[in-house]
Design a protein around this motif. Structure first.
Motif, mmCIF file in Angstrom:
data_model
loop_
_atom_site.group_PDB
_atom_site.id
_atom_site.type_symbol
_atom_site.label_atom_id
_atom_site.label_comp_id
_atom_site.label_asym_id
_atom_site.label_seq_id
_atom_site.Cartn_x
_atom_site.Cartn_y
_atom_site.Cartn_z
ATOM 1 N N ASN A 167 7.641 4.415 3.109
ATOM 2 C CA ASN A 167 7.638 5.134 1.827
ATOM 3 C C ASN A 167 8.151 4.247 0.709
ATOM 4 N N THR A 168 7.636 3.035 0.686
ATOM 5 C CA THR A 168 8.104 2.052 -0.285
ATOM 6 C C THR A 168 6.942 1.444 -1.035
ATOM 7 N N LEU A 169 7.134 1.293 -2.324
ATOM 8 C CA LEU A 169 6.165 0.659 -3.220
ATOM 9 C C LEU A 169 6.713 -0.716 -3.593
ATOM 10 N N TYR A 170 5.828 -1.701 -3.662
ATOM 11 C CA TYR A 170 6.236 -3.067 -3.979
ATOM 12 C C TYR A 170 5.477 -3.591 -5.193
ATOM 13 N N LEU A 171 6.095 -4.558 -5.846
ATOM 14 C CA LEU A 171 5.413 -5.315 -6.894
ATOM 15 C C LEU A 171 5.790 -6.779 -6.703
#
Length: 127
Positions: free
Chosen positions: A80-84
């Motif tokens: 449940n993690t978003l990355y950039l």
């Protein structure tokens, strides 16, 4: 309760890289946008990258022209993690970076489409 917690900001020299993370909890809708925005002092908040998530289809990503070819947005559904991932950073990338989650209905970079926001993480790029 929906919570978004960013991490990974910092200070780098021009040409360097950083990876921002956004841990998301409590959001259960299946058709959503997850995005990254940034805001520099004296400037409006602008969309940087976004993922459109529709359960019955593959993700669709969007990038602002200013970051195309340098930034990559991704997500880890299990975590449940978003990355950039930000490469080839420039001084003009200096800003507070925010992750956000919202339901479809607006363009990917329209803040009105995002219901929940993180607290932000500072990115500073020196020349």
């Amino acid at each position: 309760q929906v919570q978004l917690v960013e991490s990974g900001g910092g200070s780098v020299q021009a040409g360097g890289s950083l990876r921002l993370s956004c841990a998301v909890s409590g959001y259960t809708y299946s058709h959503i946008y997850m995005g990254w925005f940034r805001q520099a002092p004296g400037k409006e908040r602008e969309g940087v990258a976004a993922i459109r998530i529709i359960r019955t289809s593959s993700d669709a990503v969007s990038y602002a022209d200013s970051v195309k070819g340098r930034f990559t947005i991704s997500r880890d559904n299990d975590k449940n993690t978003l990355y950039l991932q930000m490469n080839s950073l420039k001084p003009e990338d200096t800003a507070m970076y925010y992750c956000a989650v919202g339901q479809l209905g607006y363009s990917p970079f329209d803040p009105r489409g995002y219901n929940y926001w993180g607290q932000g993480t500072q990115v500073t790029v020196s020349s």
